[in-house]
Design a protein around this motif. Structure first.
Motif, PDB file in Angstrom:
ATOM      1  N   ARG A 154     -30.255  -1.181 -14.662  1.00 34.70           N
ATOM      2  CA  ARG A 154     -30.551   0.249 -14.817  1.00 34.70           C
ATOM      3  C   ARG A 154     -30.605   0.966 -13.473  1.00 34.70           C
ATOM      4  N   CYS A 155     -29.716   0.578 -12.574  1.00 36.51           N
ATOM      5  CA  CYS A 155     -29.710   1.163 -11.242  1.00 36.51           C
ATOM      6  C   CYS A 155     -29.122   2.563 -11.243  1.00 36.51           C
ATOM      7  N   ALA A 156     -28.429   2.919 -12.334  1.00 37.87           N
ATOM      8  CA  ALA A 156     -27.881   4.265 -12.507  1.00 37.87           C
ATOM      9  C   ALA A 156     -26.689   4.559 -11.611  1.00 37.87           C
ATOM     10  N   ARG A 157     -26.142   3.534 -10.968  1.00 35.31           N
ATOM     11  CA  ARG A 157     -24.970   3.799 -10.142  1.00 35.31           C
ATOM     12  C   ARG A 157     -23.802   4.298 -10.997  1.00 35.31           C
ATOM     13  N   ASP A 205     -24.178   7.844 -11.515  1.00 33.22           N
ATOM     14  CA  ASP A 205     -23.968   8.572 -10.258  1.00 33.22           C
ATOM     15  C   ASP A 205     -22.483   8.767  -9.959  1.00 33.22           C
ATOM     16  N   GLN A 229     -23.044   8.823 -19.070  1.00 33.92           N
ATOM     17  CA  GLN A 229     -23.946   7.717 -18.746  1.00 33.92           C
ATOM     18  C   GLN A 229     -23.327   6.429 -19.270  1.00 33.92           C
ATOM     19  N   TYR A 235     -23.696   3.283 -18.822  1.00 31.35           N
ATOM     20  CA  TYR A 235     -24.571   2.182 -19.257  1.00 31.35           C
ATOM     21  C   TYR A 235     -25.042   2.412 -20.688  1.00 31.35           C
TER      22      TYR A 235
END
Lengths: 329, 443
Positions: free
Chosen positions: B370-373, B376, B383, B385
């Protein structure tokens, strides 16, 4: 030849980041604070850190292998981080077996019970710390004073204990701040770290150094730490402006207790913090406000852990409410 | 500050190994395999049958649907079969197989190298020739060019955007074309401007090709209506919607085409094909293909007849290097890995990239941390993921609500994911499934 060709979907190239690299860089970033804790708290700090880290790795390995029956991934470094952070959150006088119970809870319950890395809703180190705080309240709130490096190379810390800066503030709530101030360390001491407190949180300087490394390496972004620190500072600042005989200088709040450690290393835990940048700011502000709220009016002298734990619970909701802006909508 | 798009993006290693290799023409194949699914939309329908004699440039298949394209013979000879042949996805598709005999062109094609810059065709004629010549987008998406040029009555085209970005690593075919055929490209741009009746054209080039930018600027000094714009090097700069935003700060609405914001985008290669079709009467039977790889003996840019097997191109660069593990048709970010090297060059083949075994393997997949890279770097603001999880759980409603259909499959999310999750694979599945659900709902 033809049959040997790999056929897979695009993209066919991959960037240079992987989970292992990220986690071990976080470990590296924790080194300055660790070394400072060794310096000030001596052998007991080393012992607790070793127990915590080894405990975390072993517990995770055993659970993955024998309970979940998956391939253990302890090499990814995430268990080491939890071990380090949990050790950073305890006083150096904590009995070693309490440390072990704490880290077993942190890894076993707060992380592996949910399925391991990436699936836990709460930061394992913080969950572990709060578990220890309610289980061993006395041992968890008795802080040895940091001694000069070489005269604390022993396990006996009797007679050296004293309240932390936040503890002093909490005990004497209601008194005029100026009468308390004399007992508080000055800001420079707090910044460098020669003050009472948990192992890894005494030196703001060491933590900021590690935090800057993470920012520079783009492991974390500024959104959570800055909004966390800034909102805590502003909130404490407003209180200070309202009545400076009751509320202490906001600078004190920044440097005392685990605020720096929380802002740079705990709240920024990827797994338990929001995904979008806006969400991260909301999360950081929530942490900051709750920290000051608990410190000033709560039952405990310290509020960082509780603040982060509470905001962890809000993370799914924040993720739902603050999605990234999408193109063409 | 160079212009660029606003959301996400990555910067993979450029690896433009073949950039200094001039375009080299290679001879027509002994047997040409011409696939009928060379364009986005409906497959073309063969109009020749086994035993027919054909000349180079002769119409051999028709695009009968609205979104489809004509196909012409790349060689002269006899139709050996109308059968199936393997395409880049590894499936067998309808193909016309022609055995080469001699080198005979259809009448009226100007085969000289002489630049013909005098535009005599009318707007309608240009559009018709483009359609009749079977020109599709040569950047890889292969959208039929004439369909893009048919501006709906209630819309108005204000800008022609010519895509010379070539943001995929390794590929250099558009770059070489700009250096070697700039005059022709400029005529092509003017033809397209006339066809669209637009006052302005912008040729966009990434800033890592300064000589191409300089060259194109010199070639367009006498055409103030054609602007050359250098863009920041950031993948996927060449994606249509991102490109329009970079240049004009206009956002193509979700699910809509560029004409919605007054733009028509054509690739550099397409522009050159338009020149050849209109000014030289030459249908689209060949294209520029980059054949490259770190271990490849002689990384090259070839002018290749459509229908040439990929294996032939690989022989031309010195064969498959020892220890190769993957052959990609297209660029490494969006190309397809080939299961069979007999697959032929199609109109959309921009490059063939050969990876060694180490580069070919996918890394081990970890849990999502869940690093959200991925969020980004997503240029569409999605999103990945979340969408990927939704697909893995068959939660099509969640995938649809979170705009899985907006995904442009650029691969930035997977590229950047530290856990190596197959995000694009999942999103593709999601797009197929959700697309099907949406179509069923409409019926």
């Amino acid at each position: 030849m033809m049959n040997l060709l790999t056929v897979s979907g695009s993209p066919h190239i991959h960037g240079n980041q992987n989970v292992k690299k990220i986690m071990w860089q976080v470990v590296l970033a924790l080194m300055p604070a660790m070394l400072v804790s060794f310096w000030y708290f001596g052998l007991s700090a080393i012992l607790l850190t070793v127990i915590s880290v080894t405990g975390a790795v072993v517990v995770e390995y055993l659970i993955a292998k024998f309970l979940l029956k998956t391939t253990p991934t302890v090499g990814d470094g995430s268990a080491v981080i939890t071990g380090l952070l949990l050790a950073f959150n305890v006083p150096s006088s904590l009995p070693w077996w309490e440390m072990l119970i704490g880290v077993t809870f942190a890894i076993g319950v707060a992380k592996m019970a949910y399925g391991g890395l990436g699936k836990n809703p709460f930061n394992p180190a913080i969950a572990g710390r709060i578990f220890m705080l309610v289980s061993f309240p006395v041992d968890m709130t008795t802080w040895p004073k940091p001694g000069l490096p070489f005269n604390t190379l022993n396990f006996s810390v009797d007679g050296l204990t004293g309240p932390t800066s936040l503890g002093i503030l909490k005990e004497r709530v209601g008194e005029n701040i100026s009468s308390i101030s004399a007992q508080l360390p000055d800001y420079m001491t707090m910044f460098i770290g020669e003050k009472g407190g948990s192992l890894g949180e005494v030196s703001a300087a060491a933590i900021i150094l590690g935090g800057l490394f993470l920012l520079f390496r783009r492991i974390i972004s500024w959104h959570i730490p800055i909004s966390f620190l800034l909102s805590a500072f502003v909130f404490a600042g407003i209180l200070y402006l309202v009545d400076d005989t009751q509320y202490i200088n906001p600078m004190f709040h920044l440097l005392a207790g685990g605020l720096m450690l929380g802002a740079f290393f705990m709240a920024t835990d990827m797994v338990t913090s929001p995904m979008s940048k806006t969400g991260q700011i909301v999360f950081g502000v929530g942490c900051g406000l709750l920290t000051i709220l608990i410190r000033v009016w709560g039952a405990y002298p310290e509020g960082v852990s509780f603040a982060i734990l509470i905001m962890n619970a809000f993370t799914p909701l924040i993720n739902k409410m603050f999605k990234p802006k999408s193109f063409g909508r | 500050m160079l212009k660029t798009f606003k959301l996400g993006g990555i910067h993979p290693e450029e690896n433009k190994i073949s950039k200094n290799s001039p375009i080299e023409e290679i001879e027509a194949p002994e047997t040409a395999y011409i696939l009928m699914n060379q364009n986005l939309g409906a497959p073309s329908v063969p109009v020749v049958s086994k035993g027919d004699k054909v000349k180079i440039g002769q119409l051999i298949a028709k695009g009968e649907a609205f979104i489809s394209a004509f196909v012409h013979s790349p060689v002269s000879g006899t139709v050996a079969a109308v059968d199936t042949h393997v395409d880049a996805t590894g499936y067998k598709r309808t193909a016309i197989i022609i055995n080469k005999e001699g080198d005979e062109w259809v009448d009226g094609v100007d085969l000289s190298d002489k630049l013909n810059s005098k535009i005599t065709a009318s707007k309608e004629e240009i559009l018709e020739i483009i359609k009749d010549s079977g020109i599709v987008g040569l950047g890889g998406a292969t959208f039929p060019a004439h369909v893009k040029l048919m501006v709906p009555k209630d819309k108005k085209a204000e800008y022609l955007i010519v895509n010379g970005v070539e943001c995929e690593p390794y590929l250099t075919s558009d770059y070489r074309l700009m250096l070697e055929k700039a005059d022709e490209i400029v005529v092509g741009v003017r033809l397209l401007m006339k066809a669209l009746d637009v006052p302005k054209a912008i040729i966009a080039i990434e800033n890592n090709k300064p000589d191409a930018i300089e060259h194109m600027k010199n070639k367009t000094v006498s055409y103030p209506e054609i602007l050359i714009e250098a863009l920041k090097v950031k993948y996927p700069q060449g994606a249509e919607k991102q490109l329009i935003y970079s240049l004009l700060k206009r956002e193509v609405p979700s699910g809509k085409l560029p004409i919605e914001v007054g733009c028509v985008v054509q690739n550099i290669g397409t522009t050159f094909a338009v020149y050849e079709a209109v000014q030289k009467n030459k249908p689209l039977i060949e294209r520029i293909v980059t054949v490259t790889g770190k271990k490849v003996k002689k990384p090259s840019n070839f002018k290749v007849r459509i229908g040439t097997p990929v294996s032939t191109l690989i022989e031309k660069v010195g064969g498959i290097p020892e220890g190769s593990g993957k052959v990609i048709s297209g660029g490494p970010m969006m190309g397809k890995s080939l299961a069979d090297l007999n697959t032929p060059v199609v109109k959309g083949t921009s490059g063939i990239v050969i990876f060694d075994e180490k580069e070919s393997k996918r890394n081990v997949t970890y849990n999502c941390i869940r690093c959200a890279r991925c969020t980004d770097v997503c240029p569409m603001g999605l999103q990945p993921y979340l969408l990927s999880n939704a697909v893995e759980n068959n939660a099509w409603d969640i995938a649809e609500k979170n705009k899985v259909m907006d995904c442009i499959e650029c691969g930035s999310c997977h590229y950047t994911c530290p856990s190596n999750r197959p995000l694009v694979d999942n999103l593709r599945i999601g797009k197929a499934k959700v697309g099907e659900i949406i179509r069923n709902r409409k019926n």
